[in-house]
Write an enzyme that holds these catalytic residues in place. Sequence first.
Site, PDB file in Angstrom:
ATOM      1  N   LYS A  16       0.836  -1.211   0.000  1.00  0.00           N
ATOM      2  CA  LYS A  16       0.000   0.000   0.000  1.00  0.00           C
ATOM      3  C   LYS A  16       0.863   1.250   0.000  1.00  0.00           C
ATOM      4  O   LYS A  16       0.656   2.180  -0.790  1.00  0.00           O
ATOM      5  CB  LYS A  16      -0.895  -0.010   1.232  1.00  0.00           C
ATOM      6  CG  LYS A  16      -1.575   1.324   1.589  1.00  0.00           C
ATOM      7  CD  LYS A  16      -2.293   1.202   2.924  1.00  0.00           C
ATOM      8  CE  LYS A  16      -2.989   2.506   3.326  1.00  0.00           C
ATOM      9  NZ  LYS A  16      -2.019   3.522   3.799  1.00  0.00           N
ATOM     10  N   ASN A  17       1.847   1.302   0.893  1.00  0.00           N
ATOM     11  CA  ASN A  17       2.622   2.524   1.078  1.00  0.00           C
ATOM     12  C   ASN A  17       3.598   2.789  -0.060  1.00  0.00           C
ATOM     13  O   ASN A  17       4.116   3.896  -0.176  1.00  0.00           O
ATOM     14  CB  ASN A  17       3.375   2.472   2.411  1.00  0.00           C
ATOM     15  CG  ASN A  17       2.444   2.548   3.600  1.00  0.00           C
ATOM     16  OD1 ASN A  17       1.343   3.081   3.502  1.00  0.00           O
ATOM     17  ND2 ASN A  17       2.866   2.000   4.727  1.00  0.00           N
ATOM     18  N   ARG A  62      -5.433  10.327   3.725  1.00  0.00           N
ATOM     19  CA  ARG A  62      -4.291  11.198   3.935  1.00  0.00           C
ATOM     20  C   ARG A  62      -3.229  11.034   2.845  1.00  0.00           C
ATOM     21  O   ARG A  62      -2.517  11.971   2.506  1.00  0.00           O
ATOM     22  CB  ARG A  62      -3.665  10.933   5.310  1.00  0.00           C
ATOM     23  CG  ARG A  62      -2.503  11.885   5.590  1.00  0.00           C
ATOM     24  CD  ARG A  62      -1.899  11.744   6.957  1.00  0.00           C
ATOM     25  NE  ARG A  62      -0.729  12.599   7.066  1.00  0.00           N
ATOM     26  CZ  ARG A  62      -0.758  13.889   7.344  1.00  0.00           C
ATOM     27  NH1 ARG A  62      -1.908  14.484   7.550  1.00  0.00           N
ATOM     28  NH2 ARG A  62       0.347  14.593   7.415  1.00  0.00           N
ATOM     29  N   CYS A  84      -6.790   7.986   8.962  1.00  0.00           N
ATOM     30  CA  CYS A  84      -7.038   7.415  10.285  1.00  0.00           C
ATOM     31  C   CYS A  84      -6.807   8.432  11.393  1.00  0.00           C
ATOM     32  O   CYS A  84      -5.955   9.317  11.283  1.00  0.00           O
ATOM     33  CB  CYS A  84      -6.119   6.216  10.518  1.00  0.00           C
ATOM     34  SG  CYS A  84      -6.588   4.753   9.581  1.00  0.00           S
ATOM     35  N   ARG A 118      -1.000  14.872  12.707  1.00  0.00           N
ATOM     36  CA  ARG A 118       0.016  14.655  11.686  1.00  0.00           C
ATOM     37  C   ARG A 118       0.047  15.895  10.801  1.00  0.00           C
ATOM     38  O   ARG A 118      -0.472  15.913   9.693  1.00  0.00           O
ATOM     39  CB  ARG A 118      -0.311  13.392  10.868  1.00  0.00           C
ATOM     40  CG  ARG A 118      -0.322  12.147  11.725  1.00  0.00           C
ATOM     41  CD  ARG A 118      -0.215  10.884  10.904  1.00  0.00           C
ATOM     42  NE  ARG A 118      -1.479  10.538  10.279  1.00  0.00           N
ATOM     43  CZ  ARG A 118      -1.650   9.450   9.522  1.00  0.00           C
ATOM     44  NH1 ARG A 118      -0.638   8.632   9.300  1.00  0.00           N
ATOM     45  NH2 ARG A 118      -2.828   9.182   8.998  1.00  0.00           N
ATOM     46  N   PRO A 119       0.665  16.977  11.307  1.00  0.00           N
ATOM     47  CA  PRO A 119       0.636  18.241  10.587  1.00  0.00           C
ATOM     48  C   PRO A 119       1.390  18.161   9.268  1.00  0.00           C
ATOM     49  O   PRO A 119       2.307  17.357   9.105  1.00  0.00           O
ATOM     50  CB  PRO A 119       1.311  19.214  11.560  1.00  0.00           C
ATOM     51  CG  PRO A 119       2.175  18.349  12.424  1.00  0.00           C
ATOM     52  CD  PRO A 119       1.427  17.060  12.566  1.00  0.00           C
ATOM     53  N   ASP A 170       3.008  20.763   7.978  1.00  0.00           N
ATOM     54  CA  ASP A 170       3.939  21.892   7.931  1.00  0.00           C
ATOM     55  C   ASP A 170       5.249  21.533   7.236  1.00  0.00           C
ATOM     56  O   ASP A 170       5.816  22.348   6.486  1.00  0.00           O
ATOM     57  CB  ASP A 170       4.260  22.398   9.356  1.00  0.00           C
ATOM     58  CG  ASP A 170       3.027  22.802  10.123  1.00  0.00           C
ATOM     59  OD1 ASP A 170       1.933  22.337   9.763  1.00  0.00           O
ATOM     60  OD2 ASP A 170       3.160  23.560  11.100  1.00  0.00           O
ATOM     61  N   LEU A 171       5.767  20.327   7.482  1.00  0.00           N
ATOM     62  CA  LEU A 171       7.029  19.927   6.871  1.00  0.00           C
ATOM     63  C   LEU A 171       6.913  19.901   5.356  1.00  0.00           C
ATOM     64  O   LEU A 171       7.846  20.292   4.640  1.00  0.00           O
ATOM     65  CB  LEU A 171       7.457  18.550   7.377  1.00  0.00           C
ATOM     66  CG  LEU A 171       7.919  18.450   8.825  1.00  0.00           C
ATOM     67  CD1 LEU A 171       8.256  16.998   9.166  1.00  0.00           C
ATOM     68  CD2 LEU A 171       9.140  19.328   9.064  1.00  0.00           C
ATOM     69  N   ASP A 213       3.413   1.159  12.334  1.00  0.00           N
ATOM     70  CA  ASP A 213       2.249   0.497  11.759  1.00  0.00           C
ATOM     71  C   ASP A 213       2.080  -0.944  12.245  1.00  0.00           C
ATOM     72  O   ASP A 213       1.028  -1.546  12.005  1.00  0.00           O
ATOM     73  CB  ASP A 213       2.338   0.493  10.231  1.00  0.00           C
ATOM     74  CG  ASP A 213       1.891   1.814   9.627  1.00  0.00           C
ATOM     75  OD1 ASP A 213       1.380   2.660  10.377  1.00  0.00           O
ATOM     76  OD2 ASP A 213       2.041   1.991   8.407  1.00  0.00           O
ATOM     77  N   ILE A 266       6.249   7.576  17.586  1.00  0.00           N
ATOM     78  CA  ILE A 266       5.913   8.271  16.349  1.00  0.00           C
ATOM     79  C   ILE A 266       4.609   9.050  16.480  1.00  0.00           C
ATOM     80  O   ILE A 266       4.554  10.253  16.199  1.00  0.00           O
ATOM     81  CB  ILE A 266       5.799   7.277  15.170  1.00  0.00           C
ATOM     82  CG1 ILE A 266       7.048   6.377  15.109  1.00  0.00           C
ATOM     83  CG2 ILE A 266       5.598   8.031  13.857  1.00  0.00           C
ATOM     84  CD1 ILE A 266       8.339   7.099  14.861  1.00  0.00           C
ATOM     85  N   ARG A 319      -8.858  -0.606   3.974  1.00  0.00           N
ATOM     86  CA  ARG A 319      -7.983   0.412   3.385  1.00  0.00           C
ATOM     87  C   ARG A 319      -6.591  -0.129   3.118  1.00  0.00           C
ATOM     88  O   ARG A 319      -5.875   0.400   2.252  1.00  0.00           O
ATOM     89  CB  ARG A 319      -7.874   1.635   4.309  1.00  0.00           C
ATOM     90  CG  ARG A 319      -9.147   2.483   4.389  1.00  0.00           C
ATOM     91  CD  ARG A 319      -8.906   3.733   5.229  1.00  0.00           C
ATOM     92  NE  ARG A 319      -7.708   4.398   4.789  1.00  0.00           N
ATOM     93  CZ  ARG A 319      -6.741   4.832   5.595  1.00  0.00           C
ATOM     94  NH1 ARG A 319      -6.846   4.688   6.902  1.00  0.00           N
ATOM     95  NH2 ARG A 319      -5.690   5.429   5.091  1.00  0.00           N
TER      96      ARG A 319
END
Length: 416
Positions: free
Chosen positions: A22-23, A92, A116, A121-122, A124-125, A304, A326, A397
Amino acid sequence: MDSIRIQGRVALQGKVRIQGSKNAALPVLAATLLVGECSFIENCPRISDVHAMISLLRSMGCTVHWHEKGVSVDSTQVRRGEMPQEAVTGMRSSLCLLGALIGRCSEVVMEYPGGCVIGARPIDLHLSALEKMGVEFTEKGGKLKAQAQNLHGAQIQLPIPSVGATENVILAGVMAEGDTVLTGAALEPEITALCRYLQDCGADIEGVGTGRLLIRGGRTLYGTAFRVPSDRIVAGTYLFGCLGAGGSVLLERAPGEELGAVLDAAGEMGAKVCTAREGVYVQAPDRVGRVHIRTEPYPGFPTDLQSAALAASVCCEGVSVIEETIFENRFRIVDELNGMGADIRVQSPRIVEIRGVERLAGRHMEAKELRGGAALVIAGLMAEGESFVSGCPYIYRGYENICRDFRELGARVVSV
């Protein structure tokens, strides 16, 4: 189907093929936008997040077709960079389209991404890195607009190894004018897969697999065929399922070279594990031993798989400890497991202590996020009697067919 019914206390035996990652698939699909030709993505997992990504690609003008062995994407007709609200807010991983669409269209309009609920989980980065490459961001009516009149290379240092920010810099960087040097890049295998796909298309990227990437932008990219690697998280889920339920299994095509920290933890819990050409062999102990797990960015233990390890540990000998470094909201299954008879004590928002119990009792449970939902299925496999897990669209998902896969190992699991 919204629920899974499990009859527990059946030791797992046999083999199961591990699906595509998936990732890795999601950013590679996003990267097809940069090609302007047709690519064939083999071993693409048939999961709801991939279907959502394909819907997004189609909404922007791509022609996408499923085939027996993968999916073809023709991005020749892409002209606009606006994404439908319903797809973005529910996934996301749509965020990786930000860098790709800036590279292709020079402009993006999108809702803030969802997914999720496992903590803040901003983004900004992502934004600060892309701003250094000439991207201007504005917000209006809850939407994020990005424009790049002159997308250019830059020197970028990530303060933490964010996978998503690394992907967005790579996707924008291959289309930018000049060189981009990214330090502090994430090391996850999914980053390597994205870079390999882009290299196959003609991109010039150095340092793949390291924390320093040199991306020489402005190359013309061509369509190609690419095989998505096997999913290390799915493999780890089924490994911990075997440790919890007992038995001996072959995780066919599991990427053993990417599972070092996971296999180390399994060994500490008493499992016998062996990596081979055909995959990973796992033999569970009669009762798992205590373990101390601390999640970390790759190559450390993956966040995960923390929930799966937690579920497998509830019947351990002695006391186990799991530290989550994390995300701050990833112990959401503790109450469900304790309701089955587990003895899990939350020491802090980041640390839980598991005092091993003799057995669990089946019950009704609710999945509230992807990986935690899969862990509840593991708990059901371990429990005496019948268990039900609702909220299964979360699980779908990331898992093509978790019931089918566990049934292939002898478990009594069905969707209802």
